[in-house]
Design an enzyme around this catalytic site. Structure first.
Site, PDB file in Angstrom:
ATOM      1  CG  PHE A  79      44.178  47.428  42.646  1.00 27.91           C
ATOM      2  CD1 PHE A  79      43.280  46.526  42.240  1.00 27.91           C
ATOM      3  CD2 PHE A  79      44.044  48.397  43.241  1.00 27.91           C
ATOM      4  CE1 PHE A  79      42.313  46.673  42.711  1.00 27.91           C
ATOM      5  CE2 PHE A  79      42.275  48.796  43.322  1.00 27.91           C
ATOM      6  CZ  PHE A  79      42.069  48.210  43.505  1.00 27.91           C
ATOM      7  CB  ALA A  80      51.055  47.318  41.162  1.00 23.57           C
ATOM      8  CB  THR A 132      43.688  36.205  40.004  1.00 21.32           C
ATOM      9  OG1 THR A 132      42.853  35.001  39.060  1.00 21.32           O
ATOM     10  CG2 THR A 132      44.649  35.205  40.231  1.00 21.32           C
ATOM     11  CG  ASP A 133      38.556  32.970  40.032  1.00 23.30           C
ATOM     12  OD1 ASP A 133      39.693  33.558  38.870  1.00 23.30           O
ATOM     13  OD2 ASP A 133      37.602  32.700  39.298  1.00 23.30           O
ATOM     14  CD  GLU A 134      43.492  32.928  35.331  1.00 26.17           C
ATOM     15  OE1 GLU A 134      44.231  32.529  34.947  1.00 26.17           O
ATOM     16  OE2 GLU A 134      42.791  33.951  34.955  1.00 26.17           O
ATOM     17  CE1 TYR A 158      47.852  37.415  36.993  1.00 27.40           C
ATOM     18  CE2 TYR A 158      46.252  35.907  35.926  1.00 27.40           C
ATOM     19  CZ  TYR A 158      46.314  36.697  36.646  1.00 27.40           C
ATOM     20  OH  TYR A 158      45.415  37.211  37.264  1.00 27.40           O
ATOM     21  CE  LYS A 162      47.813  38.618  41.904  1.00 24.67           C
ATOM     22  NZ  LYS A 162      47.607  40.304  41.655  1.00 24.67           N
TER      23      LYS A 162
END
Length: 361
Positions: A79-80, A132-134, A158, A162
């Site tokens: 998760f980090a 993430t979906d981003e 960000y 990811k």
């Protein structure tokens, strides 16, 4: 034992709490305890021998490898991450360091550990990367939701960091045969959410009599996922996901940001009315939109349902009411995280922006 990185953060701490509520398998919780990492989230586990907390940085591969060899976990759940888009705009370097360099260091340590395991343990080992979906970018009003094969098009530092970490994880599976799994989730909400994100910020500001800052016209659409549903999905993928695969995790709850704020105000009006009888909606204030703000995210989570039988248990209506009630019931937690540094951040990010529009919805 499982090894959890970032297990003192919002989603990570919920995952650890849910895991130990449903299993006696111990957790080694590895967290740097940055501003968003909070051991108070895990207070219920203070005397629980199944929870082993170690403070550390995923960029420190030597420390990670030593812990892996000492504790011999059967899986890593990663998760980090630095996760706030606005913070990535103001200071992208930390996002590159943690999300890219940190994931690389973690992968290298995990691969070295995994390579030395006996064959049976090696075959059972899993590395689950939470993303993430981003990474998929933005959608138009009539576009189909993101699937696992949607091309990556990140639009913020960000989401770019990811996306890079996702590619690293994929490459370790295809190059080294390392047993990876990746989940890409939509916007989470629920208990222990640090109050810089939309929902907890609105709840905290509403009670404090402060403005409720809404970016632009408030019509940015997100798919909202209750955090316990996300945790359940991760457990399913960890247990039975196909190696090397990606699974999108969504709540089937597309909502415009302004509609979310209105819903929060209405619930607060019901659960904790203002003394003057006015609606919390009167505190809404529109602020200048952030640069590169994605207009719409939506997740198609049918692969996860089809292959692993997962669907969210909460609707948005049930989950958001539970969330508001949790914050009302835990004012001490909110006060503890709202330090001077946090207050300064909120002021810099929201209220030093040029105002747009009136102060009422």
């Amino acid at each position: 034992m499982i090894f959890v990185t970032g297990g003192a953060g919002f989603i990570g701490s919920n995952f650890v709490l849910d895991w130990l509520a449903q299993s006696d398998e111990p957790v080694l919780n590895f967290d740097k305890l940055t501003y968003a990492g909070n051991l108070n989230n895990l207070a219920a586990l203070k005397d629980d021998a199944r929870h082993v907390f170690v403070r550390g940085d995923i960029c420190d591969g030597e420390q990670v490898l030593a812990l892996l060899r000492e504790h011999q976990p059967r899986a890593i759940v990663h998760f980090a991450a630095e996760s706030h888009v606005d913070r990535s705009i103001h200071g992208p370097a930390e996002f590159i360091n943690t999300n890219i360099n940190g994931t690389f260091a973690l992968l290298e340590a995990a691969r070295a550990y995994w390579s030395g395991l006996p064959e049976a343990e090696k075959g059972a080992f899993r590395f689950l990367h939470v993303s993430t979906d981003e990474v998929y970018g933005t959608l138009g009003p009539d576009d189909a939701p993101f699937t696992e094969t949607t091309a990556y098009a990140p639009n913020s530092p960000y989401s770019a960091s990811k996306a890079a970490s996702d590619h690293l994880v994929r490459s370790y599976h295809h190059t080294y045969g390392f047993p990876t799994l990746t989940t890409n989730c939509s916007n989470n909400y629920g208990p222990y959410h640090f109050p810089e994100k939309l929902i907890p910020l609105m709840i905290a500001n509403a009670q404090a009599g402060k403005a409720l800052p809404v970016y632009g016209d408030g019509q940015q659409i997100r798919d909202w996922l209750y955090v316990s549903d996300h945790c359940a999905a991760i457990r399913r993928v960890l247990a039975d996901g196909r190696l090397g695969e990606v699974y999108n995790v969504g709540g089937w709850n597309e909502k415009a940001n302004l509609d979310v704020v209105h819903t929060l105000c209405d619930i607060l009006d019901s659960l904790k009315p203002k003394a003057d009888g006015a609606s919390y909606r009167t505190q809404i204030a529109y602020v200048k939109d952030r640069p590169g703000h994605d207009r719409r995210y939506a997740i198609d989570a049918r692969k996860l349902e089809r292959e692993l039988g997962w669907r969210p248990a909460e609707t948005f209506e049930t989950g958001i009411r539970k969330t508001v009630q949790w914050y009302l019931d835990h004012p001490d937690w909110v006060a503890d995280v709202q330090s001077g540094a946090y207050a300064k951040w909120v002021e810099t990010n929201y209220f030093n922006r040029e105002a747009e529009g009136s102060s009422a919805a």
